[in-house]
Design a protein around this motif. Sequence first.
Motif, short mmCIF file in Angstrom:
data_model
loop_
_atom_site.label_atom_id
_atom_site.label_comp_id
_atom_site.label_asym_id
_atom_site.label_seq_id
_atom_site.Cartn_x
_atom_site.Cartn_y
_atom_site.Cartn_z
N GLN A 31 0.83 -1.20 0.00
CA GLN A 31 0.00 0.00 0.00
C GLN A 31 0.87 1.26 0.00
N SER A 34 2.25 1.70 -3.42
CA SER A 34 1.20 2.18 -4.31
C SER A 34 0.98 3.68 -4.13
N MET A 145 0.80 -0.35 -11.00
CA MET A 145 -0.45 -0.78 -10.36
C MET A 145 -0.76 -2.24 -10.67
N ALA A 146 -0.45 -2.67 -11.90
CA ALA A 146 -0.68 -4.08 -12.25
C ALA A 146 0.24 -4.98 -11.43
N GLN A 147 1.51 -4.57 -11.27
CA GLN A 147 2.43 -5.35 -10.45
C GLN A 147 2.00 -5.36 -8.99
N ASP A 149 -1.08 -5.05 -7.85
CA ASP A 149 -2.24 -5.93 -7.72
C ASP A 149 -1.82 -7.39 -7.69
N GLN A 150 -0.83 -7.73 -8.52
CA GLN A 150 -0.34 -9.11 -8.54
C GLN A 150 0.34 -9.45 -7.22
N ARG A 152 -0.21 -8.04 -4.32
CA ARG A 152 -1.24 -8.09 -3.28
C ARG A 152 -1.97 -9.43 -3.31
N SER A 153 -2.26 -9.92 -4.52
CA SER A 153 -2.92 -11.23 -4.66
C SER A 153 -2.02 -12.34 -4.14
#
Length: 247
Positions: A31, A34, A145-147, A149-150, A152-153
Amino acid sequence: MANPFSKGWKYLTASLDQKIEENADPLVQIQQASEAAKRQHQQVREQATQVIGNRNQLEMKLNRLVGERDELEKKARQALSLAEGEQDSARASELQQAAEIYATQLVGVEQELENAKTLHSQASSAADEATRQLQQSEARLKDQMAQIDQLRSQVQQTKMQEASAATMDQIGSMDPDRDVPSLDQVREKIERRYAQALGSQELTEHSMQDRMAEIESSAGDMRAQARLEQIRAELSAPESAKKEIES
């Protein structure tokens, strides 16, 4: 010579930083990353906005100066035209002076216009570069942001797996309730009672068989005794008949 206190303090702060880093929640760090990426992109956007705004402001100034130049040139022409057609020399002189004033103002506006054109050209180049950097920042932010999100998943999946493993370890380490019999103990008890019941039934069957055998043996003995008495009677029968004849 190095200060021992300063050296120790640096070591302590470095050690604390390492401990904090090791114990930090990955989701919190993600976070933070980000938010940092968004702040950086926002700064690029604000800078680009200022550069583009400066170019737009110069464009408005150019338009205003062009309008002033055209208006001054028009007035200077009118004053010269009127001065040339004026019969009154005093009036003609006034018109001539007005034309000169307009011309002086026109020169100043034209000079300011040239300076504004130079600045506008530079501002336009800077605005183009700012736009290009903003586009790159937007693409970079999208990729980040894509990285994120990955990541975070992955962190959430890792936490779920760790929680599942911890639950299984907790279940495996739980001590059985001593006040409640285990399944093996219940099974052993049932099998023992069942085996005893089978044994009792088997003994009962053997006892019945022995009793029946005893009864059958007793009956056989009685029949044998009766047969023996019959034979004995048959043997004694001729002697009795003989005695009757002799008498």
